[in-house]
Design a protein around this motif. Structure first.
Motif, PDB file in Angstrom:
ATOM      1  N   GLN A  21       0.710  -1.391   0.047  1.00  0.00           N
ATOM      2  CA  GLN A  21      -0.098  -0.015   0.120  1.00  0.00           C
ATOM      3  C   GLN A  21       0.781   1.230  -0.035  1.00  0.00           C
ATOM      4  O   GLN A  21       0.324   2.294  -0.504  1.00  0.00           O
ATOM      5  CB  GLN A  21      -0.807   0.032   1.172  1.00  0.00           C
ATOM      6  N   HIS A  22       1.979   1.298   0.732  1.00  0.00           N
ATOM      7  CA  HIS A  22       2.747   2.566   0.893  1.00  0.00           C
ATOM      8  C   HIS A  22       3.957   2.478  -0.334  1.00  0.00           C
ATOM      9  O   HIS A  22       4.864   3.279  -0.016  1.00  0.00           O
ATOM     10  CB  HIS A  22       3.325   2.282   2.203  1.00  0.00           C
ATOM     11  N   SER A  63       3.599   6.221  -5.873  1.00  0.00           N
ATOM     12  CA  SER A  63       3.066   7.559  -5.490  1.00  0.00           C
ATOM     13  C   SER A  63       1.732   7.414  -5.224  1.00  0.00           C
ATOM     14  O   SER A  63       0.902   6.352  -5.252  1.00  0.00           O
ATOM     15  CB  SER A  63       3.037   8.392  -6.592  1.00  0.00           C
ATOM     16  N   ALA A  64       0.935   8.494  -4.740  1.00  0.00           N
ATOM     17  CA  ALA A  64      -0.354   8.349  -4.107  1.00  0.00           C
ATOM     18  C   ALA A  64      -0.959   8.373  -5.322  1.00  0.00           C
ATOM     19  O   ALA A  64      -2.548   8.008  -5.299  1.00  0.00           O
ATOM     20  CB  ALA A  64      -0.687   9.689  -3.462  1.00  0.00           C
ATOM     21  N   ARG A  65      -0.925   8.645  -6.381  1.00  0.00           N
ATOM     22  CA  ARG A  65      -1.707   8.638  -7.776  1.00  0.00           C
ATOM     23  C   ARG A  65      -2.051   7.315  -7.981  1.00  0.00           C
ATOM     24  O   ARG A  65      -3.321   7.034  -8.545  1.00  0.00           O
ATOM     25  CB  ARG A  65      -0.850   9.350  -8.960  1.00  0.00           C
ATOM     26  N   ARG A  84      -2.991   4.843  -6.121  1.00  0.00           N
ATOM     27  CA  ARG A  84      -3.447   4.309  -4.836  1.00  0.00           C
ATOM     28  C   ARG A  84      -4.623   3.494  -5.259  1.00  0.00           C
ATOM     29  O   ARG A  84      -4.568   2.206  -4.874  1.00  0.00           O
ATOM     30  CB  ARG A  84      -3.862   5.431  -4.168  1.00  0.00           C
ATOM     31  N   ARG A 119      -3.267   0.138  -7.187  1.00  0.00           N
ATOM     32  CA  ARG A 119      -2.593  -0.543  -6.082  1.00  0.00           C
ATOM     33  C   ARG A 119      -3.624  -1.290  -5.159  1.00  0.00           C
ATOM     34  O   ARG A 119      -3.511  -2.514  -4.717  1.00  0.00           O
ATOM     35  CB  ARG A 119      -1.608   0.367  -5.033  1.00  0.00           C
ATOM     36  N   GLU A 120      -4.707  -0.713  -4.724  1.00  0.00           N
ATOM     37  CA  GLU A 120      -5.665  -1.391  -4.076  1.00  0.00           C
ATOM     38  C   GLU A 120      -6.132  -2.438  -4.770  1.00  0.00           C
ATOM     39  O   GLU A 120      -6.354  -3.491  -4.116  1.00  0.00           O
ATOM     40  CB  GLU A 120      -6.708  -0.482  -3.489  1.00  0.00           C
TER      41      GLU A 120
END
Lengths: 826, 165, 445
Positions: free
Chosen positions: A201-202, A205-207, A209, A212-213
């Motif tokens: 999860q970490h 980059s946040a983009r 997200r 990734r989930e």
């Protein structure tokens, strides 16, 4: 995977390369094994596994599939010690292949029974720590568990490896390992895998997200497998589960503090372990719930548990007894309450869902305990009340479901008599109350219950119901003009404030138009009066048409304006004075025409050549607008609008239809032909109507391709060429390609006495690629975002974007549209 | 022979409690091979038999339910039969050699256009280029059936035949 | 003329063969002289007899004249030579051992002569060695002396290995290193001395991770130093690379190390070979981050040759070598609490100027060693603050030879060269005096 994202084609190419390499290595591997050359065999299997570093998923599948079998078959038969093999595989320099080999060799080692299984297990599980890359680690450890699974699951009394070797002494067995070691192994592996999974999860980059989930959800099974194997261990007794397995698993679940993991794992625990374990360890299991992250939808977990327990209890008195003993209901309600209290921002829908599961549970387990139902309703009511009125659709649905649950399980009349049933119902919006009431009535009707003794509460309910129904009627029947005006205004306000995206905007606007128009028409139908006076109508029509301009797409704008034209026109009816604002209609139609023109130019500039017969893009789409406009012209023409003359429009449309892009578009052509057919029919009708069409005769029938001579554009605004003095008499001159003909023409012009003849380099084509018809410079070529440097700085690394960009937009190249990659235009 | 049910948006349960029981019994499973329901969808085209059938909810067509306006849509879609809804008022008529069916509402649900509609639906029996439309209406508790026949015009002067979608 | 020329310069008048008689303890058990197979520079396998110090080397020299010819000579002798040759002085070996046996006085040979010889209990202090900078070789040289430069000389190389007693285990190598606020690790190797079939066990504890690591590997580096004093010259090569971690760990992770030395071509550490060169081994822990910056920390280890090299596996079940890796510590030891000498160092990658001494690439003298115990160079204040603990880790072998600051500086420079993209991890040289050292940036060079 967590590798950087690649384009699909690239990934494909990669995969192909990789799988070719795998085949090659596989071939040599087999050969080496056949030649009994262990060192070479290991070398090739390491090379093969090295491919795992690049494309993980598909290849690890290949490895899982068959390699280990051919790899270590009969090694001990060749007089080689498994211990040596275990040593040997560790010489591989790269860690991922090495550990896959180690897992495989370890499995064989255990199977061979040369060493105590627990030592080897402990060793392998520890060595696997070397892979900290989340995805690769997860797959490795999944392989580790799986490599051991077959003999573990089927493995006699104490499960682990060597214990199945016949004829071993008790002592060796004890040394080899027992169920506790197997548990320990799986628990450690589970913990490590979960940590890796959470860590995914970490990363990045946040983009990314969401992506990734999604990926994590796909990998959930790998982690869950550990729990599945744990539950399948033959020697797993309840005490072991309660004292060792559950506390360790829960500790990991709680401490990982990750929404997705907690959600999945809690559900997994409930699914894989047997019911009686859950019942026996209810307290520990429930104890973990309030400790979960706020984002975890505990109600789903709880519901699952309650459903399982309810299922378990149904039809088994002993189980019910047992549940009474541990006060399952009490514990569950306490946890539900705690969860609700700890997550004050938990949505109402979730609260209701959780409580309806609790109701389902108590309904199955305690079919005769109505006070439980009431208690649930009460706590639920408290929880929901604090969250304010229930307005969102999901929550409403859940509350209705909650209220429906007891209706199915208990006697409906009795349920309605419960103290807190109405209070929960009271939380609903009137609209939903009505629905709920309908549902209750339906249930009553279905069950055929005769309501003989009407209690106080029911009477109240019914009053409520009656009032509600009355309300609805009042609402429907009211056709007061003021009210309609109000509705219209409200609609506009709603439209302005709360339509989230452009598609919905289009739809909403369509509906508004329709309604406005309908109010005009409906009033006419019912012979009352015209609802809106001239001023109001004009204001509304004006407002509506102003929204049209704000729509995102030109095609939408155009269609909206067309719809808008009908607001100015009420069909003529006997004895009524219809509002027929011919000017308004005409201005709308003209605006539509203008927009269509603009759309066409926009598309011609931006669009690539239309692909096939796709009418929704490319110039054909704009042309379809022309036909549509023509049809509206004809509509009003038929209606007797005096200002309408369609002749010129027909000419225009015929021109459009002859354009190349439109010729290929079958649907569009058919539309056009149908429209012409309509004109013919109208003409054929005879009488007054057809007389109107006489003027159109020529236009409709005889405009054919060969007659179309008008060029698409006659003139363009053009900036002065550099170096030209103001007021100088000159002619800017261009031709198709700007080379030969242009030069000749220029010479002719100069010979004819024109001064300052400027040839346009690149001709008409080159010119229009740099200048728009309005004389503005077109944006430069390239797929640039802002500037290349900014793109890089912002971390935007779309492939080749920054590279392709040149500061200043590469005007020079763009100027004559040279140097563009094949297939690309400005 | 193909049976095609044209039935409007039921608006269950928001605006109506249920399908009228008499309709329910008529609409048993297994008889109908196509169901066309002009719900809140965008415009769709289907081919049944030799017919091109356009299905459009109808709220997009201003003025609502206007024959001429619908004719424009029909020309645009180039369909032999246009099935629309939205008005909750049953209509079936020929227009310029084409057929238009407004399904009405099977539940008789309230609509802004028609506050108290007669519950209705249509069943179309398509046989090659011929269609027989049976109109079912619930008038005062009794099912009333009407029949309307429609044949595909041989020469429309259109030049474009049925297109398989 | 031809004939005359042929007899003057041409092929030897006789052929020489040499046969060895098995000797020594190993030979006694094996029944024949043990041999060793090595790859030579041309990558061919080469087999040589193997001896160790104090072995008696004996055998027979057979000199055979060309059939039908008489070979006159001025004496036949056999020499046992031990030589050190440096790559920089190719062709001029230094002999450290030279024994001679005269086998025959001057005379004529008409038939084959068998001449037995024996060198009893030869002290062969140095092991045979072939490195890139230096080599040690032993040979038996048979000379059939003849005048006019027509002597027949024939060399027979053999190999020498000298097992050593196991050195004292010593304390484990433990160290805490890091870059301030970025990366803080503690690593641990079980001991400082390993035999050549040994397995290195250890662990890395990650105390703080704020950079994105890609992988971690162990390297075994061999450093050959030739010359002494200011002329000392060192060259390092990486003889083994072994990945021990893939991906980025989080703080608190503890990664096991188990590296078998068996597959690699290693020699024992040689502190001082005939005052000409030394060979030392280092374990280099390398962490690579996502931008391919390398952080490393090098630790010297001592390699030795164990007495009994070949272990005979017991027939029944047995555990693999050193199977269970170094057990996880109860928690990373804090430097002050650690009984073993642990040193706190700082690591200075290029991008962390606070931790990097301002050493330009042109001045290797300003390299890491400047902040060594001698305190010759400037040390940024922040490091002094961070360098909390002290220690005196001194693996055997590091103090023996040439640990003069010049040699070490050269070594450090070489290390920096090797790791071109290398911000350094921490201190370079375990120092005899109690101190902390900090290393700067090797990439500037």
């Amino acid at each position: 995977m967590v590798e950087p994202t690649y384009l699909p084609e690239e990934q494909k190419a990669w995969l192909k390369d990789a799988s070719n390499a795998v085949k090659r290595h596989g071939f040599y591997l087999r050969k080496a094994i056949d030649d009994d050359n262990m060192k070479e065999a290991l070398r090739y299997s390491a090379a093969l596994l090295g491919e795992l570093r690049t494309s993980l998923l598909s290849l690890s599948a290949a490895w899982f599939d068959g390699l280990p079998q051919i790899f270590f078959r009969d090694e001990s038969g060749k007089g080689r010690s498994q211990a040596d093999l275990y040593d040997l595989v560790q010489h591989a320099g790269n860690i991922v292949p090495r550990l896959y080999l180690l897992c495989t060799a370890g499995a064989c080692y255990i199977r061979g029974g040369e060493a105590p299984a627990k030592l080897i297990l402990r060793d392998v599980v520890e060595m696997c720590k070397g892979v900290q890359h989340p995805t690769r680690g997860l797959f490795l450890r999944a392989y580790l568990v799986q490599a051991r699974a077959p003999w573990q699951a089927g493995g006699g009394v104490s499960c682990v490896g060597c214990c199945r070797i016949p004829g071993r002494s008790m002592k060796e067995k004890a040394k080899g390992g027992n169920v506790i070691d197997a548990i320990e192994f799986l628990l450690v592996n589970f913990t490590e895998m979960n940590k890796l999974w959470v860590r995914m999860q970490h990363q990045g980059s946040a983009r990314d997200r969401e992506r990734r989930e999604r990926e994590r959800q796909q990998l959930a099974d790998l982690v869950g497998k550990n729990l599945t194997y744990l539950s399948q261990l033959d020697g797993l007794t309840f005490p072991l589960y309660k004292d060792i397995v559950l506390p360790r698993v829960l500790e990991q679940v709680v401490s990982c503090r990750d929404d997705i993991a907690q959600q999945y794992l809690m559900q997994c625990i409930i699914m894989v372990f047997p019911d009686e374990f859950h019942l026996g360890s209810l307290q520990s299991l429930l104890g973990a719930m309030p400790q979960l992250q706020p984002g975890v939808r505990v109600h789903i977990v709880l519901s699952l548990l309650m459903d399982r327990l309810a299922n378990y209890a149904s039809g088994d008195k002993e189980v019910v007894e047992e549940m009474n003993m541990v006060d399952a209901f009490g514990q569950l309600s306490v946890v539900a309450l705690k969860v609700v209290e700890q997550h004050p921002d938990m949505p109402g829908a979730d609260v209701a869902a959780m409580y309806s599961a609790l109701l389902g549970f108590s309904g199955t387990v305690y079919p005769d305990k109505l006070d439980f139902v009431d208690r649930v309703l009460q706590t639920c009511h408290n929880a929901l009340q604090r969250r304010g009125p229930i307005t969102d659709g999901k929550a409403e649905k859940q509350v209705v479901a909650l209220l429906s649950t007891p209706l199915d399980k208990y006697d409906a009349v009795t349920v309605l008599g419960l103290a807190h049933y109405p209070s929960v119902m009271e939380l609903l919006q009137p609209r939903m109350k009505r629905e709920m009431a309908t549902k209750i009535v339906q249930t009553l009707l279905k069950s055929g219950t005769k309501v003989s003794t009407v209690g106080q509460d029911i009477a109240e309910d019914q009053q409520l119901l009656a009032r509600l129904v009355h309300n609805m009627q009042a609402l429907e029947g009211d056709a007061d003009g003021q009210y309609d005006m109000l509705v219209a205004t409200q609609a506009f306000i709603l439209y302005e404030e709360s339509i989230p995206d452009s598609r919905q905007e289009v739809r909403a606007l369509q509906s508004i138009m329709g309604t406005l128009n309908r109010q005009v028409v409906a009033a006419w139908h019912s012979m009352v009066c015209y609802v809106f006076g001239g001023d109001e109508r004009a204001a509304l029509a004006h407002k509506a048409s102003s929204y049209c301009a704000k729509l995102l797409k030109r095609t939408d704008q155009c269609q909206a304006v067309l719809a808008c034209s009908h607001l100015y026109w009420q069909p003529q009816v006997e004895g009524k004075q219809a509002v027929q604002d011919e000017q308004g209609v005409l201005s709308c139609l003209k605006r539509a025409l203008k927009i269509a023109n603009a759309a066409q130019q926009q598309l011609a500039v931006a669009g690539k050549p239309a692909r096939g017969a796709d009418a929704s893009a490319g110039p054909a789409a704009a042309s379809s607008l022309f036909v549509e406009i023509l049809n509206h012209y004809l509509y009003f023409f038929d209606q007797g609008c005096q200002l309408i003359t369609t002749a010129s429009l027909l000419e225009l449309v015929a021109n459009e239809m002859a354009a190349d892009a439109c010729k290929d578009n079958e649907a569009l052509q058919v539309f056009y032909i149908n429209t012409l057919a309509h004109i013919k029919q109208q003409k054929a009708k005879g009488g007054e109507a057809s007389a109107k069409y006489d003027g159109l005769q020529l236009a409709a029938g005889e405009y054919e391709e060969s007659h179309i001579t008008k060029p698409p554009r006659k003139s363009l605004n053009m900036p002065f060429a550099v170096g030209q003095e103001d007021g100088a008499a000159f002619v800017a001159q261009m031709c198709g390609d700007g080379v030969q003909g242009s030069a000749e023409a220029a010479a002719l012009l100069e010979a004819a006495g024109y001064s300052g003849v400027a040839q346009m380099e690149g001709g008409y084509v080159g010119y229009t690629q740099v200048w728009s018809p309005s004389g503005k410079r077109r944006p430069p070529a390239g797929r640039w975002v802002s500037t290349g440097k900014e793109a890089l700085k912002s971390g935007l690394d779309l492939r080749d974007v920054a590279m392709a960009y040149e500061e200043g937009g590469n005007m020079k190249v763009a100027r004559y549209a040279e140097g563009l990659p094949p297939g690309e235009s400005l | 022979m193909v049976l095609v049910l044209c039935i409007g948006h039921l608006h269950l349960p928001h605006r109506a409690a249920d399908l009228p029981p008499k309709f329910k019994s008529l609409l048993g499973p297994g008889k109908v091979s196509h169901i066309l329901c002009p719900g809140n969808l965008c415009t769709e085209m289907v081919s049944i038999g030799d017919f091109r059938i356009g299905v459009c909810h109808g709220h997009q067509v201003v003025p609502w339910g206007d024959r001429e306006a619908l004719a424009v849509l029909q020309r645009k879609l180039d369909c032999d039969i246009l099935v629309t809804g939205h008005t909750h008022r049953f209509e079936a008529y020929r227009h310029e050699g084409r057929l238009v069916i407004s399904t009405g509402s099977a539940t008789g649900a309230y609509s802004a256009v028609t506050p108290h509609p007669t519950p209705s639906f249509a069943l179309m029996d398509v046989d090659g280029g011929k269609a027989t439309v049976y109109v079912y209406e619930l008038v005062e508790g009794q099912v009333k059936v009407d029949k309307l026949e429609f044949a595909k015009p041989q020469e429309q002067g259109v030049g474009v035949g049925t297109r398989q979608l | 003329m031809n004939k005359l020329f042929g007899s003057l310069v041409g092929s030897a008048a006789c052929t020489v063969q040499l046969e060895l008689r098995p000797s020594g303890a190993a030979a006694a058990t094996a029944g024949s002289q043990p041999t060793v197979s090595l790859k030579n520079k041309r990558d061919e396998m080469e087999t040589m007899p193997l001896f160790c110090s104090k072995d008696t080397i004996s055998g027979e020299v057979k000199v055979t004249p060309i059939p039908g010819k008489r070979a006159d000579h001025q004496g036949i002798r056999v020499q046992l030579l031990g030589e050190v040759e440096l790559a920089s002085e190719r062709g001029h070996p230094h002999q450290f051992l030279s024994l001679v046996r005269d086998l025959a006085p001057p005379g004529d040979l008409t038939t084959q002569a068998s001449l037995p010889f024996e060198f009893g209990s030869v002290e062969m202090q140095y092991e045979s060695y072939r490195g890139s900078q230096a080599q040690v070789r032993y040979l038996l040289r048979v000379t059939v002396s003849r005048g006019m430069g027509q002597s027949v000389v024939k060399d027979h190389a053999f190999w020498v290995r000298n097992p050593q007693p196991t050195p004292a285990a010593g304390p484990p190598i433990k160290m805490e290193v890091g870059i301030e606020d970025c990366l803080h690790i503690e690593f641990e190797y079980e001991r400082g001395a390993y035999h050549m079939q040994d397995t290195v066990l250890g662990r890395i504890h990650f105390l703080l991770v704020r950079i994105k690591l890609k992988h971690m590997e162990l390297e075994i580096r061999r450093r050959e130093t030739s010359g002494a004093g200011s002329a000392a010259k060192s060259e390092s090569e990486t003889v083994a690379k072994y990945e021990i971690m893939d991906g980025a760990p989080v703080r608190g992770e503890s990664i096991p190390i188990r590296l078998s030395l068996r597959p690699y071509d290693l020699s024992p550490s040689y502190a001082n070979v005939f005052n000409k060169f030394s060979v030392r081994y280092f374990i280099n822990l390398v962490l690579v981050d996502e931008e391919d910056r390398r952080y490393f920390k090098q630790q010297e280890i001592t390699l030795y040759r164990r007495e009994e090299e070949e272990e005979v596996p017991p027939p029944a079940a047995r555990l693999p070598r050193r199977m269970v890796s170094l057990p996880p510590a109860s928690g990373p030891t804090s430097p002050s609490a650690s009984a073993a000498a642990a040193m706190a160092h700082t690591m200075g990658p290029a991008s962390f100027p606070a931790a990097a001494p301002a050493n330009g690439g042109a001045a290797p003298a300003a390299s890491p060693l400047d902040s060594s115990p001698l305190g010759a160079g400037p040390r940024p204040a922040s490091q002094a603050g961070l360098a909390a603990a002290e220690g005196h880790l001194m693996p055997s072998g590091s103090g023996g030879n040439g640990s003069s600051s010049a040699a070490a500086a050269a070594a450090a420079a070489a290390a920096a060269d090797a790791g071109e993209d290398a911000p350094l991890l921490a201190g370079q040289q375990p120092a005899p005096a109690a101190a902390s050292s900090s290393l700067g940036d090797g990439s500037a060079a």
